[in-house]
Design a protein around this motif. Structure first.
Motif, short mmCIF file in Angstrom:
data_model
loop_
_atom_site.label_atom_id
_atom_site.label_comp_id
_atom_site.label_asym_id
_atom_site.label_seq_id
_atom_site.Cartn_x
_atom_site.Cartn_y
_atom_site.Cartn_z
N ARG A 71 -22.56 1.03 -0.75
CA ARG A 71 -21.04 2.07 -0.67
C ARG A 71 -20.31 1.30 -1.76
NH1 ARG A 71 -20.40 4.78 4.26
NH2 ARG A 71 -22.13 4.80 5.70
N ARG A 72 -19.15 1.99 -2.02
CA ARG A 72 -18.26 1.51 -2.72
C ARG A 72 -17.26 0.64 -2.04
NH1 ARG A 72 -17.87 6.66 -4.26
NH2 ARG A 72 -16.23 7.18 -2.70
N PRO A 73 -16.78 -0.61 -2.54
CA PRO A 73 -16.11 -1.41 -1.75
C PRO A 73 -14.71 -0.73 -1.56
CG PRO A 73 -16.95 -2.73 -3.67
CD PRO A 73 -17.10 -1.00 -3.79
N VAL A 74 -14.13 -1.06 -0.23
CA VAL A 74 -12.47 -0.51 -0.13
C VAL A 74 -11.58 -1.68 0.04
CG1 VAL A 74 -11.27 0.66 1.55
CG2 VAL A 74 -13.68 1.05 1.57
N VAL A 75 -10.62 -1.46 -0.89
CA VAL A 75 -9.54 -2.35 -0.68
C VAL A 75 -8.50 -1.94 0.02
CG1 VAL A 75 -7.92 -3.67 -2.34
CG2 VAL A 75 -10.24 -3.25 -3.03
N PHE A 76 -7.95 -2.60 0.87
CA PHE A 76 -6.67 -2.33 1.65
C PHE A 76 -5.46 -3.13 1.27
CE2 PHE A 76 -10.49 -1.72 4.56
CZ PHE A 76 -10.42 -0.57 5.02
N VAL A 77 -4.30 -2.46 1.18
CA VAL A 77 -2.99 -2.92 0.43
C VAL A 77 -1.73 -2.71 1.75
CG1 VAL A 77 -1.42 -2.91 -1.47
CG2 VAL A 77 -3.96 -2.60 -1.64
N MET A 119 3.37 -6.68 -7.31
CA MET A 119 2.09 -6.31 -6.92
C MET A 119 0.98 -5.94 -7.99
SD MET A 119 3.47 -3.89 -3.70
CE MET A 119 4.93 -3.19 -4.40
N ALA A 120 1.63 -5.35 -8.96
CA ALA A 120 0.54 -4.79 -10.21
C ALA A 120 -0.23 -5.82 -10.46
CB ALA A 120 1.25 -4.14 -11.12
N GLU A 121 0.50 -7.05 -10.80
CA GLU A 121 -0.19 -8.14 -11.36
C GLU A 121 -1.30 -8.85 -10.49
OE1 GLU A 121 1.09 -12.81 -12.73
OE2 GLU A 121 2.61 -11.23 -12.49
N GLN A 122 -0.68 -8.99 -9.06
CA GLN A 122 -1.71 -9.47 -8.31
C GLN A 122 -2.98 -8.28 -7.94
OE1 GLN A 122 0.62 -11.24 -4.99
NE2 GLN A 122 2.24 -10.85 -6.18
N SER A 145 2.60 2.26 3.09
CA SER A 145 4.33 2.14 3.19
C SER A 145 4.41 1.74 1.60
CB SER A 145 4.61 1.18 4.11
OG SER A 145 5.97 0.83 4.15
N LEU A 146 5.00 0.38 1.27
CA LEU A 146 5.45 -0.02 0.05
C LEU A 146 4.16 -0.37 -0.74
CD1 LEU A 146 7.48 -1.22 -1.70
CD2 LEU A 146 7.25 -3.47 -1.06
N GLY A 147 2.95 -0.61 -0.08
CA GLY A 147 1.81 -0.69 -0.90
C GLY A 147 1.24 0.57 -1.60
N VAL A 148 1.77 1.76 -1.15
CA VAL A 148 1.40 2.97 -1.61
C VAL A 148 1.87 3.01 -3.12
CG1 VAL A 148 1.40 5.48 -1.63
CG2 VAL A 148 0.93 4.12 0.40
N LEU A 170 -0.60 6.07 2.89
CA LEU A 170 -0.37 6.06 4.12
C LEU A 170 1.23 5.84 4.41
CD1 LEU A 170 -3.29 4.10 6.08
CD2 LEU A 170 -3.09 6.32 5.44
N ALA A 171 1.95 6.85 4.56
CA ALA A 171 3.40 6.76 4.52
C ALA A 171 4.04 6.01 3.52
CB ALA A 171 3.57 5.88 6.05
N GLY A 172 3.76 6.46 2.14
CA GLY A 172 4.19 5.98 0.89
C GLY A 172 5.47 6.41 0.78
N ALA A 173 6.48 5.95 0.02
CA ALA A 173 7.71 6.46 -0.25
C ALA A 173 7.47 6.99 -1.53
CB ALA A 173 9.01 5.48 -0.02
#
Length: 289
Positions: A71-77, A119-122, A145-148, A170-173
């Motif tokens: 499977r492809r890995p999933v990264v949660f933010v 966030m982009a750097e990390q 949220s902010l991660g989106v 999910l619930a991104g602004a």
């Protein structure tokens, strides 16, 4: 497209004020919903060193599974004033349905409230390490949220579209919030609202605004985009369609801001979108390690 409305003469609803108090309470726990003992830059749950850049979890050793997977890995933010612990229910759900530890990863940003550039750097380092560790070319990403918008900014600013197969927001602004505009206008931008200027709902009225640049093409690259928003999400007061992305599959649930992440129905949607299979397909039911 800007979905916000002017804030002059408007009183902020109690639901939003309650959300502000929740963010302040989260700050007191260093952004961890369960109050765990892991510092934000603790990399002991990762198979590589972040050199103090970020924390998180993932990999076969952490989850206690074999490393082999097709499977492809999933990264949660995570979102504002949260951390990787938000995604523990998703990991459990996915592990019961054929995913292994090397498929499941979650970052904790160094700061509870990160700038989009931080966030982009990390994210760039985190995802690069995930693909290197798993020897894969691409991952699926799930943000809340902010991660989106953090993920979207990372993709656009670093040109990493080829690294991603499926994007779930999910619930991104994505089109800002009236609350963020109000915070900027009143000077309430410190602490948990340090990044609110990026998420103003009136971004199209401000020359050179970064959100306007980001939304010039809302679903770029050869990526499958999905969004989920809640009908009772007070963060999107007067701008309920902010999470919607043109060109994405956009779904709505009867829930609030956190429910869009933690509700069982939300987890089922995420699984279906990233795996391409029904979450209750009997062929994928396995014992949790």
């Amino acid at each position: 497209m800007s979905v916000g409305t002017p804030t002059q003469g408007l009183s902020v609803p109690w639901g939003i004020l309650r959300s502000v108090r929740k963010l302040r309470n989260a700050q007191s726990r260093d952004g961890c919903a369960i109050g765990c003992d892991h510092a934000r830059t603790d990399d002991s749950r990762l198979p590589w060193s972040s050199d103090g850049a970020y924390g998180g979890w993932g990999g076969g050793a952490y989850h206690g599974t074999d490393a082999d997977s097709d499977r492809r890995p999933v990264v949660f933010v995570h979102g504002n004033q949260r951390d990787a612990c938000d995604w523990a229910p998703h990991a459990s759900f996915f592990l019961q349905r054929g995913y292994t530890g090397d498929d499941l990863w979650a970052i904790t940003f160094r700061e509870g409230t990160s700038t989009h550039e931080s966030m982009a750097e990390q994210l760039d380092d985190f995802v690069r390490n995930v693909t290197s560790h798993t020897q894969t070319d691409a991952v699926d990403i799930v943000g809340h949220s902010l991660g989106v918008t953090g993920l979207r900014y990372w993709l656009a600013s670093r040109g990493r579209f080829g690294w991603i197969d499926t994007f779930v927001g999910l619930a991104g602004a994505n089109h800002g919030t009236v609350l963020s505009t109000w915070c900027a206008e009143t000077g309430f931008q410190g602490g948990a609202y340090g990044s609110s200027e990026f998420l103003r709902s009136d971004y199209n009225e401000i020359p050179g605004h970064p959100l306007a640049s980001l939304n010039a093409d809302e679903t770029p690259g050869d990526i499958d985009y999905y969004t989920l928003r809640g009908t009772d999400d007070t963060l999107f007061w007067r701008c309920p369609d902010s999470p919607v992305l043109e060109g994405a599959t956009n779904v709505e649930l009867e829930t609030d801001h956190d429910g869009v992440r933690r509700d069982q129905r939300a987890i089922e949607h995420v699984f279906k979108w990233v795996s391409g299979t029904h979450p209750y397909n009997i062929q994928h039911q396995v014992a949790v390690p």
